[in-house]
Design a protein around this motif. Structure first.
Motif, PDB file in Angstrom:
ATOM      1  N   ASN A 165       0.884  -1.084   0.088  1.00  8.85           N
ATOM      2  CA  ASN A 165      -0.141  -0.054   0.123  1.00  8.85           C
ATOM      3  C   ASN A 165       0.783   1.194  -0.002  1.00  8.85           C
ATOM      4  O   ASN A 165       2.018   1.236   0.159  1.00  8.85           O
ATOM      5  CB  ASN A 165      -0.810  -0.174   1.116  1.00  8.85           C
ATOM      6  CG  ASN A 165      -1.827   1.243   1.182  1.00  8.85           C
ATOM      7  OD1 ASN A 165      -2.361   1.635   0.124  1.00  8.85           O
ATOM      8  ND2 ASN A 165      -2.309   1.571   2.200  1.00  8.85           N
ATOM      9  N   LEU A 205      -6.833   3.227  12.076  1.00  2.00           N
ATOM     10  CA  LEU A 205      -6.728   2.045  11.068  1.00  2.00           C
ATOM     11  C   LEU A 205      -5.870   0.964  11.404  1.00  2.00           C
ATOM     12  O   LEU A 205      -6.241  -0.416  11.071  1.00  2.00           O
ATOM     13  CB  LEU A 205      -6.431   2.613   9.646  1.00  2.00           C
ATOM     14  CG  LEU A 205      -7.275   3.750   9.231  1.00  2.00           C
ATOM     15  CD1 LEU A 205      -6.716   4.139   7.753  1.00  2.00           C
ATOM     16  CD2 LEU A 205      -8.879   3.622   9.214  1.00  2.00           C
ATOM     17  N   ASP A 206      -5.185   1.145  12.528  1.00  2.00           N
ATOM     18  CA  ASP A 206      -4.165   0.078  12.867  1.00  2.00           C
ATOM     19  C   ASP A 206      -4.974  -0.620  14.281  1.00  2.00           C
ATOM     20  O   ASP A 206      -4.280  -1.374  14.693  1.00  2.00           O
ATOM     21  CB  ASP A 206      -2.800   0.471  13.169  1.00  2.00           C
ATOM     22  CG  ASP A 206      -1.857  -0.756  13.047  1.00  2.00           C
ATOM     23  OD1 ASP A 206      -1.844  -1.466  12.138  1.00  2.00           O
ATOM     24  OD2 ASP A 206      -1.153  -0.446  13.953  1.00  2.00           O
ATOM     25  N   LYS A 213     -11.904  -1.957  14.266  1.00  7.04           N
ATOM     26  CA  LYS A 213     -11.438  -2.571  13.283  1.00  7.04           C
ATOM     27  C   LYS A 213     -12.778  -2.504  11.898  1.00  7.04           C
ATOM     28  O   LYS A 213     -12.723  -2.660  11.046  1.00  7.04           O
ATOM     29  CB  LYS A 213     -11.075  -4.004  13.575  1.00  7.04           C
ATOM     30  CG  LYS A 213      -9.817  -4.206  14.160  1.00  7.04           C
ATOM     31  CD  LYS A 213      -9.406  -5.603  14.575  1.00  7.04           C
ATOM     32  CE  LYS A 213      -9.091  -6.300  13.415  1.00  7.04           C
ATOM     33  NZ  LYS A 213      -8.611  -7.671  13.797  1.00  7.04           N
ATOM     34  N   ALA A 216     -12.905   0.671  10.625  1.00  7.79           N
ATOM     35  CA  ALA A 216     -11.980   0.855   9.637  1.00  7.79           C
ATOM     36  C   ALA A 216     -12.247   0.456   8.247  1.00  7.79           C
ATOM     37  O   ALA A 216     -11.558   0.783   7.381  1.00  7.79           O
ATOM     38  CB  ALA A 216     -10.565   0.587  10.382  1.00  7.79           C
ATOM     39  N   GLU A 217     -13.070  -0.809   8.419  1.00 10.39           N
ATOM     40  CA  GLU A 217     -13.329  -1.549   6.902  1.00 10.39           C
ATOM     41  C   GLU A 217     -13.663  -0.432   6.108  1.00 10.39           C
ATOM     42  O   GLU A 217     -13.481  -0.744   4.611  1.00 10.39           O
ATOM     43  CB  GLU A 217     -14.117  -2.713   7.238  1.00 10.39           C
ATOM     44  CG  GLU A 217     -13.771  -3.625   7.917  1.00 10.39           C
ATOM     45  CD  GLU A 217     -12.351  -4.466   7.147  1.00 10.39           C
ATOM     46  OE1 GLU A 217     -12.736  -4.675   5.922  1.00 10.39           O
ATOM     47  OE2 GLU A 217     -11.498  -4.912   7.531  1.00 10.39           O
ATOM     48  N   ASN A 218     -14.656   0.323   6.160  1.00 10.22           N
ATOM     49  CA  ASN A 218     -15.317   1.305   5.233  1.00 10.22           C
ATOM     50  C   ASN A 218     -14.496   2.680   5.265  1.00 10.22           C
ATOM     51  O   ASN A 218     -15.109   3.432   4.481  1.00 10.22           O
ATOM     52  CB  ASN A 218     -16.730   1.352   5.649  1.00 10.22           C
ATOM     53  CG  ASN A 218     -17.318   0.015   5.334  1.00 10.22           C
ATOM     54  OD1 ASN A 218     -17.245  -0.662   4.401  1.00 10.22           O
ATOM     55  ND2 ASN A 218     -18.181  -0.177   6.314  1.00 10.22           N
ATOM     56  N   SER A 221      -9.886   5.020   1.527  1.00 12.86           N
ATOM     57  CA  SER A 221      -8.619   4.486   0.879  1.00 12.86           C
ATOM     58  C   SER A 221      -7.475   5.513   1.175  1.00 12.86           C
ATOM     59  O   SER A 221      -7.696   6.485   0.573  1.00 12.86           O
ATOM     60  CB  SER A 221      -8.872   3.954  -0.158  1.00 12.86           C
ATOM     61  OG  SER A 221      -7.287   3.442  -0.814  1.00 12.86           O
ATOM     62  N   ASN A 251      -3.293  -3.939  -0.766  1.00 10.02           N
ATOM     63  CA  ASN A 251      -4.447  -3.674   0.267  1.00 10.02           C
ATOM     64  C   ASN A 251      -4.345  -2.381   0.923  1.00 10.02           C
ATOM     65  O   ASN A 251      -3.146  -2.047   1.752  1.00 10.02           O
ATOM     66  CB  ASN A 251      -3.923  -4.607   1.415  1.00 10.02           C
ATOM     67  CG  ASN A 251      -4.750  -4.827   2.624  1.00 10.02           C
ATOM     68  OD1 ASN A 251      -5.499  -4.070   2.733  1.00 10.02           O
ATOM     69  ND2 ASN A 251      -4.659  -5.823   3.349  1.00 10.02           N
ATOM     70  N   SER A 252      -5.391  -1.594   0.726  1.00 10.60           N
ATOM     71  CA  SER A 252      -5.194  -0.200   1.136  1.00 10.60           C
ATOM     72  C   SER A 252      -5.550   0.070   2.527  1.00 10.60           C
ATOM     73  O   SER A 252      -5.431   1.236   2.897  1.00 10.60           O
ATOM     74  CB  SER A 252      -6.465   0.564   0.229  1.00 10.60           C
ATOM     75  OG  SER A 252      -7.497   0.061   0.465  1.00 10.60           O
ATOM     76  N   LYS A 253      -5.664  -1.051   3.282  1.00 11.08           N
ATOM     77  CA  LYS A 253      -6.114  -0.843   4.668  1.00 11.08           C
ATOM     78  C   LYS A 253      -4.589  -1.100   5.634  1.00 11.08           C
ATOM     79  O   LYS A 253      -4.568  -0.845   6.801  1.00 11.08           O
ATOM     80  CB  LYS A 253      -6.953  -2.245   4.918  1.00 11.08           C
ATOM     81  CG  LYS A 253      -8.352  -2.246   4.411  1.00 11.08           C
ATOM     82  CD  LYS A 253      -9.085  -0.948   4.763  1.00 11.08           C
ATOM     83  CE  LYS A 253     -10.470  -1.076   4.025  1.00 11.08           C
ATOM     84  NZ  LYS A 253     -11.094   0.493   3.873  1.00 11.08           N
TER      85      LYS A 253
END
Length: 412
Positions: A165, A205-206, A213, A216-218, A221, A251-253
Motif C-alpha cells: 500500500n 486504522l491500525d 476494526k 476501519a473497514e469502510n 482508502s 491492500n489499502s488497509k
C-alpha cells in the motif's frame, strides 16, 4: 524453598529446539550476504526519548507497551521495543552516511513489549530486521520486499504473498487525514482512538479493538488521496514487482502501527497460524533520520518476528534436519577411557564432530546416549580394537557395521 518461575511473556529456548533457531539465523546471514547487507548490533536499552520521537508518542508501543525505568543516574531508560529507531540513532551518531550510500544493514535482536502474551507474541521476542539507507527510489522498496520474499522462500515458506500500500507523504497526508477525520466523526471508537482522531487519525486504522476494526473497514482508502509523486512511486513499485515475477496484492488497509512510515508500506500475511496474521511488516520511512536530529536520508526496511516465524515453520510441517554427531565413542571398560579421550581430541582437531560418555555406564546405556545425541555412527572401543588398530563402526541409521583403521577414520 519455592521454585522461581520464568517471567510471564518470556520463553526458554531449550537444547531440543535451539537448532531451529540456528537454522533460521544461519539462513538470515546467508541471504543477507547474497544481497550485500552487513550486520549492525545496537544496545538492548536506549534513552526513552529515542522511542518517543522515533516510534511516536501516540502509538500503542509508546503509550502502553514499553519497559521504561529510571537508572541509578535518574535517566529514563527503555528496553528496546523495536529495532528501527535504534539503528537510525546509530546511523546518525556514528556518521554512517560518510561510509557511502546506499548503506544496507540488518540485525537480529531481542525486543521487549509489555503486552498480553499470545501465540508467537511474547514480552521478550526477537526480530530479524533490515534497513536500507540513502535511496528513495521504488527500486530500493523492491529490494527490501524481494529480500524478505527470497528469505521466506529459502526456509520453505512459499505461499506467503506480499500485500502493499501507499500511505502518502508529508505533502499529501494532510488531505487524507482530513478525509479520514470527516469519516470518523461521530463514530463510536475506543477511548484511545477518540484521542487519536485529532493528532494521528491514521492510527485508528491500525487499532486492534474489534469495534474500531469494523469501522476501519469502510474508511477512505489512502490511495485515493496520495499526491502524483507518491502515486508514481507506488505504480513504479508495482511495475518492478510484476516484471521480476513477484506476485503481490494491493491492500489499502495496511498503514503499519508506527508513526515513522511514509509512502510504501507492506506486509507478508499468513493464515497458517489460525487467524490471519502478519509474519513480516515494513515500508519506507524517509523522515525518521531527520526527526532524530540527522540529515534528510531516505530509508526503507522491514522486521520479522522470529518466534512467530518458527511457529509458522512448525505449523507448515517444514522439516529441518537435526544436527548430528559424526561419531559417538563407546568404551567397553574404564581402561580405554584415556585412549578414547585422545581419539576424540584428534577427531575434533580435524573438524569431525564426536562425543563420548565419561561416567562408566554400560555399553547398552552408552548406545542410548548416542541415540539421544543423534550420532550418525558409533565406534565401540575395547582392548582388542586398540591392539589391532582396527575399529568397528556401526551406522545408526541402518545398523551396517564396517571396519576401519585410524588412518581411514581420519580421512573421512
Amino acid at each position: 524453598m519455592t521454585m522461581i518461575n520464568i517471567p510471564k511473556g518470556t520463553k526458554d529456548v531449550l537444547p531440543s529446539e535451539s537448532y531451529i533457531w540456528h537454522y533460521v539465523e544461519n539462513k538470515i546471514r546467508d541471504i543477507t550476504s547474497l544481497f550485500n547487507v552487513k550486520e549492525i548490533r545496537t544496545p538492548v536499552f536506549e534513552h526513552t526519548e529515542l522511542f518517543l520521537r522515533g516510534v511516536g508518542e501516540g502509538t500503542d508501543i509508546v503509550k502502553k507497551e514499553m519497559y521504561t525505568f529510571l537508572d541509578k543516574g535518574d535517566r529514563s531508560i527503555t528496553l528496546k521495543p523495536e529495532g528501527t529507531a535504534a539503528v537510525a540513532r546509530s546511523f546518525i551518531e556514528n556518521s554512517l552516511e560518510q561510509t557511502g550510500l546506499p548503506l544496507k544493514v540488518y540485525y537480529i535482536t531481542p525486543c521487549f513489549r509489555y503486552e498480553r502474551p499470545q501465540a508467537g507474541r511474547l514480552r521478550e521476542h526477537h526480530q530479524f530486521g533490515l534497513e536500507f539507507y540513502g535511496d528513495g527510489s521504488p527500486y530500493m522498496d523492491y529490494e527490501a520486499i524481494n529480500l524478505a520474499y527470497y528469505f521466506l522462500k529459502s526456509i520453505g515458506i512459499k505461499d506467503v504473498v506480499p500485500q502493499i500500500n501507499s500511505i502518502g507523504c508529508n505533502d499529501c497526508r494532510p488531505n487524507y487525514n482530513s478525509a479520514l477525520k470527516k469519516y470518523l466523526k461521530g463514530k463510536k471508537l475506543c477511548k484511545i482512538c477518540d484521542e487519536r482522531i485529532e493528532n494521528n487519525p491514521l492510527r485508528v486504522l491500525d487499532c486492534k479493538v474489534l469495534e474500531c476494526k469494523i469501522i476501519a473497514e469502510n474508511a477512505p482508502s489512502t490511495l485515493e488521496c496520495v499526491c502524483e509523486g507518491c502515486k508514481g512511486h507506488f505504480e513504479k513499485l508495482k511495475e518492478i514487482l510484476t516484471k521480476c515475477g513477484i506476485k503481490f496484492e494491493v491492500n489499502s488497509k495496511i498503514v503499519r502501527g508506527l508513526d515513522y512510515y511514509n509512502k510504501t508500506v507492506f506486509e507478508f500475511v499468513t493464515n497458517a497460524l489460525g487467524a490471519q496474521g502478519t509474519i513480516c511488516g515494513g515500508g519506507r520511512y524517509d523522515n525518521l533520520v531527520a526527526s532524530l536530529g540527522g540529515k534528510n536520508v531516505s530509508c526503507v526496511g522491514f522486521a520479522i518476528g522470529l518466534e512467530r516465524l518458527i511457529m509458522l515453520l512448525k505449523a507448515m510441517d517444514i522439516k529441518i534436519d537435526v544436527p548430528r554427531l559424526e561419531y559417538f565413542l563407546i568404551t567397553q571398560n574404564d581402561c580405554v577411557l584415556d585412549y578414547c579421550i585422545d581419539l576424540a581430541a584428534k577427531l575434533r582437531e580435524r573438524g569431525i564432530a564426536c562425543d563420548m560418555d565419561y561416567s562408566s555406564k554400560s555399553v547398552k546405556s552408552q548406545f542410548k546416549i548416542a541415540e539421544r545425541g543423534h550420532a550418525k555412527n558409533v565406534i565401540v572401543i575395547g582392548d582388542d580394537e586398540i591392539k589391532s588398530g582396527k575399529f568397528k563402526i556401526k551406522s545408526q541409521s541402518d545398523g551396517i557395521t564396517t571396519e576401519k583403521t585410524l588412518k581411514e577414520l581420519f580421512i573421512l
